[in-house]
Every structure is written in C-alpha cells, then in structure tokens.
Design a protein around this motif. Structure first.
Motif, short mmCIF file in Angstrom:
data_model
loop_
_atom_site.label_atom_id
_atom_site.label_comp_id
_atom_site.label_asym_id
_atom_site.label_seq_id
_atom_site.Cartn_x
_atom_site.Cartn_y
_atom_site.Cartn_z
N SER A 80 20.67 -11.62 -24.45
CA SER A 80 19.81 -10.50 -23.53
C SER A 80 18.49 -11.43 -23.28
O SER A 80 18.28 -12.29 -24.83
CB SER A 80 19.32 -9.50 -24.64
OG SER A 80 18.26 -9.47 -24.79
N MET A 82 15.83 -10.68 -24.01
CA MET A 82 14.98 -10.02 -24.88
C MET A 82 14.63 -11.42 -26.05
O MET A 82 14.28 -11.95 -27.08
CB MET A 82 14.62 -9.20 -25.71
CG MET A 82 13.78 -8.49 -27.03
SD MET A 82 14.95 -9.11 -27.54
CE MET A 82 16.56 -8.25 -28.33
N GLY A 86 12.30 -13.93 -26.95
CA GLY A 86 12.05 -14.12 -28.45
C GLY A 86 12.23 -14.48 -29.44
O GLY A 86 10.57 -15.63 -30.15
N TRP A 96 10.01 -5.96 -36.57
CA TRP A 96 10.23 -4.99 -35.80
C TRP A 96 11.27 -3.57 -36.50
O TRP A 96 11.81 -4.45 -37.15
CB TRP A 96 11.12 -5.94 -34.24
CG TRP A 96 12.64 -6.14 -34.48
CD1 TRP A 96 13.35 -5.37 -34.69
CD2 TRP A 96 13.35 -7.40 -35.33
NE1 TRP A 96 14.43 -6.16 -34.60
CE2 TRP A 96 14.59 -7.51 -35.21
CE3 TRP A 96 12.70 -8.97 -34.62
CZ2 TRP A 96 15.16 -8.82 -35.30
CZ3 TRP A 96 12.53 -9.82 -34.75
CH2 TRP A 96 14.15 -9.86 -35.28
N ALA A 102 8.20 0.99 -28.95
CA ALA A 102 7.60 -0.89 -28.31
C ALA A 102 9.28 -1.46 -28.08
O ALA A 102 9.43 -2.08 -27.68
CB ALA A 102 6.89 -1.28 -29.11
N THR A 103 9.80 -1.46 -30.26
CA THR A 103 10.99 -2.27 -30.19
C THR A 103 11.88 -1.30 -29.54
O THR A 103 13.04 -2.40 -28.69
CB THR A 103 11.63 -2.42 -31.32
OG1 THR A 103 10.29 -2.75 -32.03
CG2 THR A 103 12.76 -3.18 -31.84
N ASN A 105 12.55 0.30 -26.68
CA ASN A 105 12.08 -0.66 -24.89
C ASN A 105 12.95 -1.49 -24.88
O ASN A 105 12.66 -1.87 -23.65
CB ASN A 105 11.02 0.62 -24.72
CG ASN A 105 10.67 1.75 -24.87
OD1 ASN A 105 11.25 2.70 -25.18
ND2 ASN A 105 8.40 1.89 -24.83
N VAL A 106 12.63 -2.38 -25.43
CA VAL A 106 13.40 -3.95 -24.51
C VAL A 106 14.27 -4.25 -25.69
O VAL A 106 14.77 -4.47 -25.02
CB VAL A 106 11.99 -4.79 -25.34
CG1 VAL A 106 10.73 -4.67 -25.11
CG2 VAL A 106 11.56 -5.03 -27.13
N PHE A 107 15.09 -3.40 -26.61
CA PHE A 107 16.53 -3.70 -27.35
C PHE A 107 17.31 -3.10 -26.67
O PHE A 107 16.98 -2.21 -26.06
CB PHE A 107 16.24 -3.53 -28.40
CG PHE A 107 15.67 -4.40 -29.79
CD1 PHE A 107 14.70 -4.81 -29.63
CD2 PHE A 107 16.56 -4.26 -31.08
CE1 PHE A 107 14.58 -5.74 -30.78
CE2 PHE A 107 15.81 -5.41 -31.52
CZ PHE A 107 14.97 -5.92 -31.70
#
Length: 241
Positions: A80, A82, A86, A96, A102-103, A105-107
């Motif tokens: 991933s 992310m 990250g 997180w 917000a988490t 949405n990207v995980f």
C-alpha cells in the motif's frame, strides 16, 4: 500506573527498562510499557523500505500474535502506498485511530479489518535509530483514544530508553547467524554480479517482489543494513563464490 504523575511514570519505566539484560527481558518490558499507556501491544521493527513486501521480515520483537503478521502479509498490505509514504518515511511520531475518518479514508480496507480483528484500532509509531544506524519503529497498538501531545512526548522519551536497552543487549549478545537458504544464496550471488531484482527474477523465474523478499530475509539473517553490506559480508564469510 494511572495514579502516577507523568514524571513518576516515566522514571518508573526508565528504571524497569534499564534492568532488562536479555532479549526475553526486553520483550517483557515492551509489554509493560505498552500497558502503562493503555495499549495492548508494542512492536519493535525495522522501518519499511520501498522494496519491503513482508511485514514479518521487519519485526525484531513484538507481543502481537504471529497470526497478525501472517494475515497482513497474505493480504499484501505492505504494498500500500500509504505505508511506504507514511509509516516507512516519517521522521516524527505519528498516531492514528480507525474512529478518525481521515484515517479510514487512506487505510486499505484489508488493514482496517485486520486492526479491528486484533483489537488494535488505535496506534502510535515512534521512529528511531539503532546503534548500527538502522532505522527502526516502535509501534504501540490497542483500543484507547489517541495520545495527547504530552503523552506522545512522554512515549517518545521512553522509547529512547528502550533503544538504549536494545542497543546494549544487542551489543552484548553474540550474533548467531541463521543459515541462508539456497534461494537466498542465489539471489545474493546474482546481486554480487550486478544484477537488478528484475533481472534476477527473470533468471530464476521469480517475481521481483519475491526476489526482494529473499533479499530482505538475507539482510536480516546476516545483520546487515543494505544490499552492498550483505554482498560484502556474504563474500567475506564465504557464503557465496
């Protein structure tokens, strides 16, 4: 330790950490540090590199069950973007929670499901460096609210004590290298001849991701920090011709 002040808790943990003299004692103190801040688990791991594809290969010490890492790697979550951009690259502590939109949405969905399944919806990652200059991460996971800034600052200081203990134990423990597999030797041999992962994959009929996995495993087994050091050490130890 909820009755303690911040300074009392930090001092108490620093004292406990300083008494760890073996890997087993170090593993135990990781659990105590995690519980002191309301987390379930604390993992010490090497920071992911762009070519990393297996989380299990990065783990140094953890209280998480092996099933977590098996499921993580089986789902190929390490690929991933992310994680690469990250967890692997950040120079600052990061936290997180899956309750934060917000988490989520990207995980990747697979990661969110896995974290919930193992009851670790909240995490914080603190980066650091070993005495050998290798970049590592302390990952605390559990089911609690996000850390406040003062708690995050305190955890960061405590991880410095953990790093000191880990470096001390690693330095005093004789290195016992795990034998390399035949595939790992092949990958190193071709790397020594200047071949890239893609070229080695074509030669051995493997994907470049699999080649990188063998390389990462060999790097860990021989206690190296990169491919260049791995090749040099393998030649010196006469593991390859």
């Amino acid at each position: 330790m909820s009755y303690m002040t911040t300074s009392d808790r930090q001092m108490s943990l620093a004292t406990e950490i300083s008494t760890a003299n073996t890997r087993a004692e170090f593993a135990d103190v990781l659990v105590r540090v995690a519980r002191a801040y309301g987390f379930l688990h604390l993992t010490l791991m090497y920071a992911p590199a762009p070519e990393s594809i297996l989380l299990q290969a990065l783990v140094i010490e953890t209280s998480l069950p092996s099933a977590y890492f098996s499921q993580f790697d089986r789902a190929k979550i390490m690929r991933s973007p992310m994680l690469a951009a990250g967890m692997g690259a950040s120079c600052l502590p990061r936290g997180w929670a899956l309750s934060d939109s917000a988490t989520t949405n990207v995980f990747p969905d697979e990661l969110s499901k896995l974290l919930r399944a193992f009851n670790i919806p909240t995490s914080v990652v603190v980066p650091g460096y070993t005495g050998d200059g290798e970049r590592v991460l302390f990952w605390l996971g559990g089911d609690r609210p996000l850390l406040s800034q003062s708690e995050l600052n305190e955890v960061t200081v405590v991880t410095l004590h953990l790093l000191d203990a880990f470096n001390r134990i690693k330095k005093s423990t004789p290195t016992e290298h795990v034998p390399l597999s035949a595939r790992e030797r092949e990958v190193i041999r071709w790397t020594a001849q200047g071949k890239t992962s893609i070229e080695i994959g074509q030669i051995l009929s493997l994907s470049d991701h699999t080649v990188n996995a063998y390389m990462t495993s060999a790097i860990r087994k021989l206690d190296c920090v990169n491919r260049t050091q791995l090749v040099a050490k393998a030649i010196r130890m006469k593991l390859i011709n």
